[in-house]
Design a protein around this motif. Sequence first.
Motif, PDB file in Angstrom:
ATOM      1  N   ALA A  96       0.836  -1.197   0.000  1.00 32.16           N
ATOM      2  CA  ALA A  96       0.000   0.000   0.000  1.00 32.16           C
ATOM      3  C   ALA A  96       0.875   1.253   0.000  1.00 32.16           C
ATOM      4  O   ALA A  96       0.597   2.233  -0.696  1.00 32.16           O
ATOM      5  N   ILE A  97       1.960   1.211   0.789  1.00 30.31           N
ATOM      6  CA  ILE A  97       2.866   2.364   0.837  1.00 30.31           C
ATOM      7  C   ILE A  97       3.525   2.562  -0.526  1.00 30.31           C
ATOM      8  O   ILE A  97       3.723   3.684  -0.985  1.00 30.31           O
ATOM      9  N   GLU A  98       3.859   1.449  -1.193  1.00 31.79           N
ATOM     10  CA  GLU A  98       4.446   1.539  -2.534  1.00 31.79           C
ATOM     11  C   GLU A  98       3.525   2.307  -3.472  1.00 31.79           C
ATOM     12  O   GLU A  98       3.962   3.191  -4.203  1.00 31.79           O
ATOM     13  N   ALA A  99       2.235   1.962  -3.406  1.00 31.47           N
ATOM     14  CA  ALA A  99       1.280   2.629  -4.293  1.00 31.47           C
ATOM     15  C   ALA A  99       1.179   4.110  -3.962  1.00 31.47           C
ATOM     16  O   ALA A  99       1.240   4.970  -4.830  1.00 31.47           O
ATOM     17  N   LEU A 100       1.051   4.391  -2.671  1.00 30.82           N
ATOM     18  CA  LEU A 100       0.831   5.759  -2.213  1.00 30.82           C
ATOM     19  C   LEU A 100       2.057   6.644  -2.416  1.00 30.82           C
ATOM     20  O   LEU A 100       1.960   7.800  -2.829  1.00 30.82           O
ATOM     21  N   LEU A 101       3.226   6.079  -2.151  1.00 33.06           N
ATOM     22  CA  LEU A 101       4.453   6.874  -2.175  1.00 33.06           C
ATOM     23  C   LEU A 101       5.093   6.881  -3.560  1.00 33.06           C
ATOM     24  O   LEU A 101       5.590   7.911  -4.003  1.00 33.06           O
ATOM     25  N   ALA A 102       5.089   5.724  -4.228  1.00 33.26           N
ATOM     26  CA  ALA A 102       5.865   5.608  -5.463  1.00 33.26           C
ATOM     27  C   ALA A 102       5.021   5.648  -6.733  1.00 33.26           C
ATOM     28  O   ALA A 102       5.321   6.400  -7.652  1.00 33.26           O
ATOM     29  N   PHE A 103       3.950   4.855  -6.790  1.00 34.18           N
ATOM     30  CA  PHE A 103       3.173   4.779  -8.034  1.00 34.18           C
ATOM     31  C   PHE A 103       2.579   6.124  -8.424  1.00 34.18           C
ATOM     32  O   PHE A 103       2.589   6.514  -9.591  1.00 34.18           O
ATOM     33  N   SER A 128      11.015  16.688 -12.880  1.00 33.63           N
ATOM     34  CA  SER A 128      10.025  15.621 -12.981  1.00 33.63           C
ATOM     35  C   SER A 128      10.658  14.298 -13.389  1.00 33.63           C
ATOM     36  O   SER A 128      10.246  13.249 -12.897  1.00 33.63           O
ATOM     37  N   ILE A 129      11.687  14.302 -14.234  1.00 39.15           N
ATOM     38  CA  ILE A 129      12.310  13.010 -14.577  1.00 39.15           C
ATOM     39  C   ILE A 129      13.098  12.464 -13.384  1.00 39.15           C
ATOM     40  O   ILE A 129      13.132  11.267 -13.132  1.00 39.15           O
ATOM     41  N   TRP A 130      13.690  13.379 -12.601  1.00 37.79           N
ATOM     42  CA  TRP A 130      14.377  12.904 -11.392  1.00 37.79           C
ATOM     43  C   TRP A 130      13.371  12.321 -10.394  1.00 37.79           C
ATOM     44  O   TRP A 130      13.667  11.340  -9.699  1.00 37.79           O
ATOM     45  N   LEU A 131      12.183  12.925 -10.326  1.00 38.94           N
ATOM     46  CA  LEU A 131      11.166  12.373  -9.429  1.00 38.94           C
ATOM     47  C   LEU A 131      10.662  11.016  -9.928  1.00 38.94           C
ATOM     48  O   LEU A 131      10.360  10.133  -9.131  1.00 38.94           O
ATOM     49  N   VAL A 132      10.597  10.855 -11.251  1.00 39.45           N
ATOM     50  CA  VAL A 132      10.240   9.541 -11.793  1.00 39.45           C
ATOM     51  C   VAL A 132      11.311   8.521 -11.385  1.00 39.45           C
ATOM     52  O   VAL A 132      10.997   7.419 -10.924  1.00 39.45           O
ATOM     53  N   ALA A 133      12.579   8.916 -11.564  1.00 40.27           N
ATOM     54  CA  ALA A 133      13.673   8.010 -11.206  1.00 40.27           C
ATOM     55  C   ALA A 133      13.630   7.669  -9.714  1.00 40.27           C
ATOM     56  O   ALA A 133      13.793   6.501  -9.323  1.00 40.27           O
ATOM     57  N   LEU A 134      13.374   8.691  -8.896  1.00 41.79           N
ATOM     58  CA  LEU A 134      13.266   8.449  -7.448  1.00 41.79           C
ATOM     59  C   LEU A 134      12.073   7.539  -7.152  1.00 41.79           C
ATOM     60  O   LEU A 134      12.160   6.631  -6.316  1.00 41.79           O
ATOM     61  N   GLY A 135      10.972   7.779  -7.857  1.00 39.67           N
ATOM     62  CA  GLY A 135       9.769   6.967  -7.664  1.00 39.67           C
ATOM     63  C   GLY A 135      10.018   5.495  -7.966  1.00 39.67           C
ATOM     64  O   GLY A 135       9.616   4.616  -7.195  1.00 39.67           O
ATOM     65  N   THR A 136      10.709   5.221  -9.077  1.00 41.95           N
ATOM     66  CA  THR A 136      10.981   3.816  -9.412  1.00 41.95           C
ATOM     67  C   THR A 136      11.839   3.174  -8.324  1.00 41.95           C
ATOM     68  O   THR A 136      11.661   2.002  -7.990  1.00 41.95           O
ATOM     69  N   MET A 137      12.748   3.966  -7.747  1.00 40.64           N
ATOM     70  CA  MET A 137      13.615   3.416  -6.707  1.00 40.64           C
ATOM     71  C   MET A 137      12.840   3.152  -5.411  1.00 40.64           C
ATOM     72  O   MET A 137      13.019   2.124  -4.770  1.00 40.64           O
ATOM     73  N   LEU A 138      11.961   4.101  -5.049  1.00 42.45           N
ATOM     74  CA  LEU A 138      11.126   3.907  -3.855  1.00 42.45           C
ATOM     75  C   LEU A 138      10.215   2.694  -4.029  1.00 42.45           C
ATOM     76  O   LEU A 138       9.985   1.918  -3.094  1.00 42.45           O
ATOM     77  N   SER A 139       9.710   2.566  -5.241  1.00 46.17           N
ATOM     78  CA  SER A 139       8.861   1.425  -5.542  1.00 46.17           C
ATOM     79  C   SER A 139       9.643   0.127  -5.300  1.00 46.17           C
ATOM     80  O   SER A 139       9.150  -0.806  -4.664  1.00 46.17           O
ATOM     81  N   ALA A 140      10.871   0.095  -5.813  1.00 44.50           N
ATOM     82  CA  ALA A 140      11.708  -1.088  -5.609  1.00 44.50           C
ATOM     83  C   ALA A 140      11.932  -1.335  -4.120  1.00 44.50           C
ATOM     84  O   ALA A 140      11.854  -2.470  -3.638  1.00 44.50           O
ATOM     85  N   PHE A 141      12.169  -0.256  -3.372  1.00 45.94           N
ATOM     86  CA  PHE A 141      12.441  -0.431  -1.940  1.00 45.94           C
ATOM     87  C   PHE A 141      11.275  -1.115  -1.234  1.00 45.94           C
ATOM     88  O   PHE A 141      11.460  -2.065  -0.470  1.00 45.94           O
ATOM     89  N   TRP A 142      10.046  -0.626  -1.480  1.00 50.23           N
ATOM     90  CA  TRP A 142       8.910  -1.156  -0.725  1.00 50.23           C
ATOM     91  C   TRP A 142       8.515  -2.550  -1.181  1.00 50.23           C
ATOM     92  O   TRP A 142       8.118  -3.385  -0.365  1.00 50.23           O
ATOM     93  N   PHE A 181      18.162  -4.947  -1.486  1.00 48.04           N
ATOM     94  CA  PHE A 181      17.841  -3.691  -2.166  1.00 48.04           C
ATOM     95  C   PHE A 181      19.005  -3.175  -3.016  1.00 48.04           C
ATOM     96  O   PHE A 181      18.844  -2.931  -4.220  1.00 48.04           O
ATOM     97  N   PRO A 182      20.226  -3.020  -2.438  1.00 49.60           N
ATOM     98  CA  PRO A 182      21.317  -2.543  -3.297  1.00 49.60           C
ATOM     99  C   PRO A 182      21.620  -3.511  -4.442  1.00 49.60           C
ATOM    100  O   PRO A 182      21.871  -3.072  -5.568  1.00 49.60           O
ATOM    101  N   HIS A 183      21.563  -4.810  -4.162  1.00 49.14           N
ATOM    102  CA  HIS A 183      21.846  -5.789  -5.206  1.00 49.14           C
ATOM    103  C   HIS A 183      20.871  -5.616  -6.378  1.00 49.14           C
ATOM    104  O   HIS A 183      21.278  -5.585  -7.542  1.00 49.14           O
ATOM    105  N   THR A 184      19.585  -5.503  -6.048  1.00 40.98           N
ATOM    106  CA  THR A 184      18.560  -5.440  -7.086  1.00 40.98           C
ATOM    107  C   THR A 184      18.577  -4.105  -7.820  1.00 40.98           C
ATOM    108  O   THR A 184      18.463  -4.066  -9.051  1.00 40.98           O
TER     109      THR A 184
END
Lengths: 468, 338
Positions: A96-103, A128-142, A181-184
């Motif tokens: 749920a946090i992934e959706a709310l924070l990253a998606f 905005s592209i940096w936020l997309v990049a950050l978003g994909t990373m946050l998504s991966a984290f959660w 996380f770092p590996h992936t």
Amino acid sequence: MDTVMLSRIQFASTTIFHYFFVPVSIGLALLIAIMETMYVRKGDEEYKRMAQFWGKLFLINFAVGVVTGILQEFQFGMNWSDYSRFVGDVFGAPLAIEALLAFFMESTFIGIWIFGWDKVSKKVHLASIWLVALGTMLSAFWILAANSFMQHPVGFAVNNGRAEMNDIFALITNGQLLVEFPHTVLAAYATGAFLVTGISAYKLLKKQEVSFFRKSFEIAAIVGIISSFGVAVAGHAQAQYLVETQPMKMAASEGLWGKSGDPAPWTVFATIDTVNKTNKNEIQVPYLLSFLSYSKFSGEVKGMNELQAQYEQEYGPGNYIPPVKTTFWSFRIMVAAGTLMIVLGVYAIYLMWRKKLDKPNTWFMRFMFWGLLLPPIANTSGWIMTEIGRQPWTVFGLMTTEDSVSPNITSGQVLFSVISFTAIYAILGAVLVGLFIKVIRKGPYAMDNEHGESHDPYNKEGSTHAFS
Amino acid sequence: MLSLNELWFLLIGVLFVGFFFLEGFDFGVGMETQILAKNDTERRVLINSIGPFWDANEVWLLTGAGAMFAAFPHWYATLFSGFYIPFVFALLALIARGVAFEFRGKRDSKAWVKTWDVCIFFGSFLPPFLLAVVFASFIKGLPIGSDMEMHAGFFDIVNGYTVVAGITVVLMCLVHGLMFTTLRTIGDLQERARKLARKLLIPLAVLLVAFVIMTYTMTDIFDKRGVLLWIVVVLGVAAYLLAGYFMSKKKDGYAFGMTGAVMALSVASIFIGLFPRVMISSLDQAFNLTITNAASGPYSLKVMTIVALTLLPFVLGYQIWSYFIFHKRVHEKEHLEY
């Protein structure tokens, strides 16, 4: 086939297919963000063109990644409802946090990035592209926080037959997550980087738009070599964590039936006989397994037979040995692909340093082109090892795969969904490859006027206010 | 004070209301590509008008489902496994639709464009239909046993009541989408969108009335939440009449707000009627899933509440901002991305 087997096939096919695109999205988002940063700082239009050209591939890829991700979220409830009931308390939260924070972040800012070239300032566009990049990373984290819970459950207590969360911080500082996380994520950066170097190598071989593709190659090669080394280092840490928390997976990935002996050798090749629980034709490198497991040249590793006996005492009778051959070979394929990536990366950097990219060795550039397949091979085999190696558990030590499946779905229903989803994946995969080839053939300077439309952002008619 | 269980029920309700309000209009615009557009250029204008938004709109659904998983795992498990086949179709439709936007303009061949246009149409029509069927059967009751498992046959899911709900919501999406089109296009296309929306108001009224009557006779929600639901119905009628009035005065922005309000009130009425249940068992009241017996533990709910209340203002803020960035009208002389 029963619903368990069919649901496993569906989960595996969805996850593997989805994961062809996720790392490409994560990796390309970073590279495009770097390219656009260069554009904003240097004002060189070629960098803008780079962000747009690679952006085109990114968007095609992103679309497929997003739509397969929806199924990924829903199938926990559809196919694994007993699993969802048991762990929803802990596992649902990161999702749920992934959706709310990253998606939300990815989807909103990707919209601004695609459609905002003439509507927002350069800096906002870059942000905005940096936020997309950050978003994909946050998504991966959660999502990895959720996965890490399955590998190494922490931060919960079993109450009323359900795993209930009691410590969110334990969940996000899970030792498994800190290595996974770092590996992936580094592997994802490497995936994007090798895609860009691969395509650039092809174009450099054809001597098309040399300056454009040399610059692309250079940026990607630097990201590629750093992340490939990083993946190996993080992978080493992950292997050590594995020995501690999931020794059975480690033993299976080594094809190790009895004790390893001290110091433990690493098996490069073996013919594994799962019926008689022995190996033939082993080729071994002495000391290496001890080093992989403990970072020193001594130390013994437990084998599957001993662990099986130990697990039976702990969890009751049953077979706790995962599919050994799959685990063994997927590990080796991953390591081999990763090693090749480092070799290619180092040589690419050497060529850059000697300024030989304009007149490259054709054999090397051909390797570099096919090298774009190495990260997907490594990613896929890595996940196969991780997930198959955990069997028979969905949540290690807590819940088996067999107990996780939805009790109220029929094999006919699942068969129907497996066939229809697999068919749509096949179509999407083929279309994506076809479109990639088309975009690459056309090259970066053929992108305008694709639909024969003129580009006129300053047209007055377009500026009528909506709420008038 | 709201308990955390109540708060999460409310939040999930808000997420689904938001989803139908927002993705409702882009579903509608997707349908318009076959109903309203006369040629490829108009189709492209329509698709580009929702281009920057549809993906984020869809995330409301993903977040709703995610919130259900985290806050009410039994609800999530019973729902998604119980409606297995409808969700397979909804997912196939959403998959095809999502890639179609990106793919359709990438080749010039007519067959290619046509194929993806078909995907956009069915992908915009099937998901709201199927989701409405699912939501309507929520309040009608489903064969859920003491083990919380749902064993539904075809007619438990597809019956007169749920099909009327499905068609109503699809038509509502279309009208709402047409009003969105009047806001983001110019000229002839805009004019035709406004006209068609007005024409569809009567059939939509018939369907809505039929749905309310069927709900009154076939479900127990008016017994449980009578006063509140009658208020919703009255507000719905008012919003509906105002929508018609604003359309005739060409006040498109207000009319769009009103068609959205009709949608929001319809979805909200389902949640109001359900409360405090989340799934109703047609076998025995004792087997109902409720906000108590389907929920996560208090710790989980607390953590999720803190996270959600922290993030929600940012999420809403940048989404509203993105609508502000793209408030200008799309027309054929402009660069069309898709």
